[in-house]
Write an enzyme that holds these catalytic residues in place. Structure first.
Site, PDB file in Angstrom:
ATOM      1  N   GLU A 113     -79.419 -11.267  13.788  1.00 34.67           N
ATOM      2  CA  GLU A 113     -80.830 -11.080  13.419  1.00 34.67           C
ATOM      3  C   GLU A 113     -80.944  -9.950  12.418  1.00 34.67           C
ATOM      4  O   GLU A 113     -79.985  -9.182  12.222  1.00 34.67           O
ATOM      5  CB  GLU A 113     -81.656 -10.747  14.671  1.00 34.67           C
ATOM      6  CG  GLU A 113     -81.852 -11.942  15.585  1.00 34.67           C
ATOM      7  CD  GLU A 113     -82.752 -11.638  16.782  1.00 34.67           C
ATOM      8  OE1 GLU A 113     -83.459 -12.545  17.213  1.00 34.67           O
ATOM      9  OE2 GLU A 113     -82.724 -10.509  17.289  1.00 34.67           O
ATOM     10  N   HIS A 241     -94.969  -7.594  14.428  1.00 33.04           N
ATOM     11  CA  HIS A 241     -94.137  -8.702  13.989  1.00 33.04           C
ATOM     12  C   HIS A 241     -94.839  -9.328  12.790  1.00 33.04           C
ATOM     13  O   HIS A 241     -96.031  -9.596  12.842  1.00 33.04           O
ATOM     14  CB  HIS A 241     -93.952  -9.736  15.100  1.00 33.04           C
ATOM     15  CG  HIS A 241     -92.818 -10.662  14.821  1.00 33.04           C
ATOM     16  ND1 HIS A 241     -92.889 -11.647  13.867  1.00 33.04           N
ATOM     17  CD2 HIS A 241     -91.563 -10.717  15.323  1.00 33.04           C
ATOM     18  CE1 HIS A 241     -91.729 -12.272  13.811  1.00 33.04           C
ATOM     19  NE2 HIS A 241     -90.905 -11.729  14.689  1.00 33.04           N
ATOM     20  N   ARG A 288     -88.210  -6.207   8.710  1.00 32.70           N
ATOM     21  CA  ARG A 288     -89.450  -6.567   9.382  1.00 32.70           C
ATOM     22  C   ARG A 288     -90.668  -5.709   8.983  1.00 32.70           C
ATOM     23  O   ARG A 288     -91.732  -6.233   8.687  1.00 32.70           O
ATOM     24  CB  ARG A 288     -89.219  -6.359  10.874  1.00 32.70           C
ATOM     25  CG  ARG A 288     -89.845  -7.383  11.735  1.00 32.70           C
ATOM     26  CD  ARG A 288     -89.523  -7.069  13.168  1.00 32.70           C
ATOM     27  NE  ARG A 288     -88.823  -8.176  13.800  1.00 32.70           N
ATOM     28  CZ  ARG A 288     -88.630  -8.288  15.101  1.00 32.70           C
ATOM     29  NH1 ARG A 288     -89.058  -7.347  15.917  1.00 32.70           N
ATOM     30  NH2 ARG A 288     -88.011  -9.316  15.604  1.00 32.70           N
ATOM     31  N   HIS A 349     -96.524  -6.090  18.382  1.00 28.46           N
ATOM     32  CA  HIS A 349     -95.442  -6.799  19.058  1.00 28.46           C
ATOM     33  C   HIS A 349     -94.696  -5.933  20.076  1.00 28.46           C
ATOM     34  O   HIS A 349     -94.349  -6.392  21.152  1.00 28.46           O
ATOM     35  CB  HIS A 349     -94.472  -7.278  17.976  1.00 28.46           C
ATOM     36  CG  HIS A 349     -93.363  -8.143  18.478  1.00 28.46           C
ATOM     37  ND1 HIS A 349     -93.584  -9.263  19.241  1.00 28.46           N
ATOM     38  CD2 HIS A 349     -92.009  -8.044  18.325  1.00 28.46           C
ATOM     39  CE1 HIS A 349     -92.415  -9.836  19.534  1.00 28.46           C
ATOM     40  NE2 HIS A 349     -91.453  -9.112  19.005  1.00 28.46           N
ATOM     41  N   ARG A 384     -87.607  -0.359  16.243  1.00 29.86           N
ATOM     42  CA  ARG A 384     -86.679  -1.034  17.151  1.00 29.86           C
ATOM     43  C   ARG A 384     -85.830  -2.059  16.411  1.00 29.86           C
ATOM     44  O   ARG A 384     -86.350  -2.868  15.641  1.00 29.86           O
ATOM     45  CB  ARG A 384     -87.486  -1.750  18.230  1.00 29.86           C
ATOM     46  CG  ARG A 384     -86.658  -2.607  19.153  1.00 29.86           C
ATOM     47  CD  ARG A 384     -87.554  -3.436  20.039  1.00 29.86           C
ATOM     48  NE  ARG A 384     -88.221  -4.480  19.297  1.00 29.86           N
ATOM     49  CZ  ARG A 384     -88.239  -5.771  19.656  1.00 29.86           C
ATOM     50  NH1 ARG A 384     -87.644  -6.151  20.767  1.00 29.86           N
ATOM     51  NH2 ARG A 384     -88.878  -6.660  18.937  1.00 29.86           N
TER      52      ARG A 384
HETATM   53  C1  LIG Z   1     -93.203 -12.917  22.021  1.00 30.19           C
HETATM   54  C2  LIG Z   1     -92.164 -11.863  22.309  1.00 30.19           C
HETATM   55  C3  LIG Z   1     -90.850 -12.071  21.919  1.00 30.19           C
HETATM   56  C4  LIG Z   1     -89.880 -11.094  22.199  1.00 30.19           C
HETATM   57  N1  LIG Z   1     -88.571 -11.329  21.861  1.00 30.19           N
HETATM   58  C5  LIG Z   1     -87.621 -10.425  22.233  1.00 30.19           C
HETATM   59  C6  LIG Z   1     -86.229 -10.693  22.022  1.00 30.19           C
HETATM   60  O1  LIG Z   1     -85.868 -11.744  21.531  1.00 30.19           O
HETATM   61  N2  LIG Z   1     -85.334  -9.758  22.410  1.00 30.19           N
HETATM   62  C7  LIG Z   1     -85.693  -8.567  22.989  1.00 30.19           C
HETATM   63  O2  LIG Z   1     -84.821  -7.744  23.317  1.00 30.19           O
HETATM   64  N3  LIG Z   1     -87.003  -8.296  23.206  1.00 30.19           N
HETATM   65  C8  LIG Z   1     -87.964  -9.187  22.857  1.00 30.19           C
HETATM   66  N4  LIG Z   1     -89.281  -8.916  23.105  1.00 30.19           N
HETATM   67  C9  LIG Z   1     -89.609  -7.672  23.788  1.00 30.19           C
HETATM   68  C10 LIG Z   1     -89.239  -7.782  25.268  1.00 30.19           C
HETATM   69  O3  LIG Z   1     -89.560  -9.077  25.739  1.00 30.19           O
HETATM   70  C11 LIG Z   1     -89.985  -6.765  26.107  1.00 30.19           C
HETATM   71  O4  LIG Z   1     -89.921  -5.503  25.534  1.00 30.19           O
HETATM   72  C12 LIG Z   1     -89.375  -6.661  27.505  1.00 30.19           C
HETATM   73  O5  LIG Z   1     -89.249  -7.943  28.066  1.00 30.19           O
HETATM   74  C13 LIG Z   1     -90.228  -5.795  28.374  1.00 30.19           C
HETATM   75  O6  LIG Z   1     -89.788  -5.918  29.714  1.00 30.19           O
HETATM   76  P1  LIG Z   1     -90.494  -5.057  30.822  1.00 30.19           P
HETATM   77  O7  LIG Z   1     -89.839  -5.422  32.102  1.00 30.19           O
HETATM   78  O8  LIG Z   1     -90.522  -3.648  30.403  1.00 30.19           O
HETATM   79  O9  LIG Z   1     -92.020  -5.562  30.798  1.00 30.19           O
HETATM   80  P2  LIG Z   1     -92.645  -7.011  31.026  1.00 30.19           P
HETATM   81  O10 LIG Z   1     -91.621  -8.066  31.020  1.00 30.19           O
HETATM   82  O11 LIG Z   1     -93.769  -7.144  30.080  1.00 30.19           O
HETATM   83  O12 LIG Z   1     -93.252  -6.903  32.515  1.00 30.19           O
HETATM   84  C14 LIG Z   1     -94.326  -6.022  32.777  1.00 30.19           C
HETATM   85  C15 LIG Z   1     -94.779  -6.205  34.209  1.00 30.19           C
HETATM   86  O13 LIG Z   1     -95.698  -5.171  34.549  1.00 30.19           O
HETATM   87  C16 LIG Z   1     -96.784  -5.698  35.273  1.00 30.19           C
HETATM   88  N5  LIG Z   1     -97.929  -4.802  35.129  1.00 30.19           N
HETATM   89  C17 LIG Z   1     -98.476  -4.297  33.996  1.00 30.19           C
HETATM   90  N6  LIG Z   1     -99.525  -3.500  34.310  1.00 30.19           N
HETATM   91  C18 LIG Z   1     -99.625  -3.507  35.654  1.00 30.19           C
HETATM   92  C19 LIG Z   1    -100.522  -2.908  36.574  1.00 30.19           C
HETATM   93  N7  LIG Z   1    -101.536  -2.114  36.185  1.00 30.19           N
HETATM   94  N8  LIG Z   1    -100.350  -3.154  37.898  1.00 30.19           N
HETATM   95  C20 LIG Z   1     -99.357  -3.982  38.348  1.00 30.19           C
HETATM   96  N9  LIG Z   1     -98.476  -4.573  37.510  1.00 30.19           N
HETATM   97  C21 LIG Z   1     -98.612  -4.327  36.174  1.00 30.19           C
HETATM   98  C22 LIG Z   1     -96.983  -7.075  34.677  1.00 30.19           C
HETATM   99  O14 LIG Z   1     -97.736  -7.886  35.555  1.00 30.19           O
HETATM  100  C23 LIG Z   1     -95.523  -7.515  34.499  1.00 30.19           C
HETATM  101  O15 LIG Z   1     -95.063  -8.014  35.720  1.00 30.19           O
HETATM  102  C24 LIG Z   1     -90.261  -9.880  22.834  1.00 30.19           C
HETATM  103  C25 LIG Z   1     -91.579  -9.686  23.215  1.00 30.19           C
HETATM  104  C26 LIG Z   1     -92.534 -10.658  22.968  1.00 30.19           C
HETATM  105  C27 LIG Z   1     -93.952 -10.412  23.406  1.00 30.19           C
END
Ligand SMILES: Cc1cc2nc3c(=O)[nH]c(=O)nc-3n(C[C@H](O)[C@H](O)[C@H](O)COP(=O)(O)OP(=O)(O)OC[C@H]3O[C@@H](n4cnc5c(N)ncnc54)[C@H](O)[C@@H]3O)c2cc1C
Length: 523
Positions: A113, A241, A288, A349, A384
């Site tokens: 990428e 993005h 990007r 993003h 990032r």
């Molecule tokens: C469309 C898209 C494509 C992406 N592609 C990539 C990729 O190819 N490679 C890569 O490395 N990263 C990618 N990313 C970024 C990556 O997906 C995220 O940064 C990562 O998954 C975040 O994981 P996390 O566990 O921190 O949060 P998340 O997976 O967002 O989980 C957050 C959790 O917190 C909970 N939550 C939030 N607020 C509260 C609250 N007040 N009370 C209770 N629960 C709460 C939610 O319900 C959820 O369960 C992408 C992101 C997007 C949006």
């Protein structure tokens, strides 16, 4: 109602679930999810996870790419830790049941990428995140020590000041004892007392009008940590993005991966002229942030709401094999990408900043860890590198879990924690006020604190936000609690932090670009 557990994890994305799976053999775990367990940004990740797998790739190359993307303001020790532990953490995801695509030879099919000097992205078709979330969720559901509370909205952390002699860069005079969370179905606030609390709440994209983030991503963890007086950093670095599908009214915005540009798709204005060469010698394949800024500029110049991405010259076979999800999605709204150009617009993003943590995922509040997108480990610096975020979650959830396992037995539950105070909250809020304030906030952030910033724009945003802040705090104090009012309050807190940190950064670096300070400061 009171709950008492060893580990309270707020968030059911990759960061929260990995932490849970690591600590569950040692104590009782509750995971709170604001929505359903699988409704996470993790599930949306398309591209994949970056990790060094085969020669000629090596750790030094991945480290160099990460530092280059982050404009050198990354924390070098954190970068080295993340990259050198990448192979081990990915192996573990595979052992836990994640499938990554393989070549006929049996070797992993690695993608490359933007910004990566080697092929190192492990992926599962164009829905890698969904596959990782599936594998982790299955393991979590099967674990007898883990309970998942869906539709529980964490409102605030339970903290107390205390005296602590450990004084270093991390202030440790505040201790966390759990959190208050609203059981959304019952409309009641419950108390979760825990020896260790983990914020894993993901991103903040919804403070902007257009975002690829799921609807729940309103920066709740950042706002809760801020109110609890944790240290926060780098929130001015919001990654946009460049190409999300322009489809007004659809939330979240659908991402058109940059791999499509990698396969030859070209950006054009609404009138059909090619413009990227004006901005960068690599044209549509420029980094990007440069592409996002160029699109933003073209849209502002023409007054158009989108530009086009032209993939019509790519063979239908290639489109169907490599981009089946994008093809199907566009077709569902009447755009056949083998015949029609795709209208695209930049979208908020990823948040590079967040709750400051050390190399064990510890925040500046004792017994409180932050992992995943909500945290600022220092890995990303000012920008990032693609696919480094799932990796960051895996590495630091592991490290935080190992640290927490070492200390939690010495921790006590706090006694006499008051129930959530609902005194004085008598008003049934007017929903229309909340909806409109949210829209106003998103408009302010998109108009003045987006891809291109200036002193005047930031000042204007700050002044307008102040009015919204006062109105919302007043409403919050008097209203019967709802998810909507809590979210709005969090979004205003987070927007304030983004604006404040953007105002303090008097240079252009990585994702923060100001027309008043177009150069990066020399160190
Ligand atoms: C469309 C898209 C494509 C992406 N592609 C990539 C990729 O190819 N490679 C890569 O490395 N990263 C990618 N990313 C970024 C990556 O997906 C995220 O940064 C990562 O998954 C975040 O994981 P996390 O566990 O921190 O949060 P998340 O997976 O967002 O989980 C957050 C959790 O917190 C909970 N939550 C939030 N607020 C509260 C609250 N007040 N009370 C209770 N629960 C709460 C939610 O319900 C959820 O369960 C992408 C992101 C997007 C949006």
């Amino acid at each position: 109602m009171n709950h008492k557990i060893d580990f309270l994890i707020i968030g059911s994305g990759s960061a929260g679930l990995i932490f849970a799976l690591k600590v569950a053999a040692h104590g009782k775990v509750i995971i709170l999810s604001k929505s359903t367990m699988e409704d996470t940004a993790t599930s949306y990740a398309q591209g994949g996870i970056a990790a060094v797998t085969y020669s000629p790739d090596n750790y030094e190359k991945h480290i160099e790419d990460t530092l280059k993307a982050g404009a050198g303001i990354n924390d070098k020790e954190i970068v080295r830790i993340t990259i050198t532990e990448s192979t081990e953490r990915v192996k573990e995801l595979i052992e836990w049941g994640t499938h990554f695509d393989k070549e006929k030879s049996g070797k992993f099919a690695l993608a490359r990428e933007g910004g990566h000097s080697e092929f190192r992205i492990l992926h599962h078709k164009d829905n890698t995140g969904f596959e990782i979330q599936r594998a982790l969720s299955e393991k979590v559901k099967a674990h007898p020590n883990i309970e998942v509370f869906e539709n529980y909205f964490a409102i605030d952390l339970i903290t107390q000041h205390h005296f602590n002699e450990e004084v270093n860069r991390y202030r440790k005079d505040i201790r966390c004892f759990g959190a208050y969370a609203m059981n959304e179905r019952a409309g009641k606030v419950e108390t979760f007392l825990a020896k260790v609390t983990v914020v894993a709440t993901g991103g903040l994209g919804n403070i902007y009008q257009t975002t690829t983030n799921p609807l729940f991503a309103t920066g709740d963890g950042i706002a809760m940590a801020y109110r609890a007086k944790a240290h926060l950093e780098n929130l001015e670095f919001v990654q946009f993005h460049p190409t999300s599908l322009y489809n007004p009214g659809e939330k979240p915005s659908f991402l058109i991966t940059e791999a499509l540009r990698g396969s030859g798709a070209i950006l054009k204005t609404r009138k059909g002229s090619v413009f990227m060469k004006k901005y960068h010698e690599l044209g549509s394949l420029a980094p990007r942030d440069i592409v996002a800024r160029a699109i933003d500029n073209e849209m502002k110049l023409s007054g158009d709401d989108f530009v086009f991405l032209d993939a019509r010259h790519i063979s239908k076979n290639e489109i169907l094999n490599h981009f089946p999800t994008i093809y199907a999605k566009c077709l569902s709204i009447g755009i056949d990408i083998t015949k029609d150009m795709i209208p695209v617009v930049p979208a908020a993003h990823y948040s590079c900043g967040g709750v400051k943590t050390d190399k064990e995922g510890r925040t500046t509040i004792e017994n409180l860890y932050a992992v995943g997108e909500v945290a600022c480990t220092g890995l990303h610096g000012a920008n990032r590198l693609a696919s480094n975020s799932l990796l960051e979650s895996a590495v630091f959830s592991h490290r935080a879990a190992m640290h927490a396992i070492g200390i939690f037995r010495q921790m006590d539950f706090r006694e006499n924690v008051p129930e959530w105070d609902a005194e004085g909250r008598v008003m049934n809020e007017e929903m229309i006020l909340i909806t409109q304030s949210k829209k106003e906030l998103q408009a302010i952030m998109s108009s003045y604190v987006g891809i291109v910033r200036s002193n005047l724009r930031l000042k204007r945003a700050f002044d307008r936000l102040e009015i919204l802040y006062k109105e919302t705090e007043d409403l919050y104090d008097r209203s019967i609690l709802s998810e909507e009012i809590c979210e709005l309050r969090n979004m205003i807190n987070v927007a304030y932090l983004v604006i404040k940190m953007a105002m303090n950064r008097k240079e252009s670096v990585g994702l923060h670009y100001s027309i008043d300070y177009p150069e990066k400061k020399e160190n």
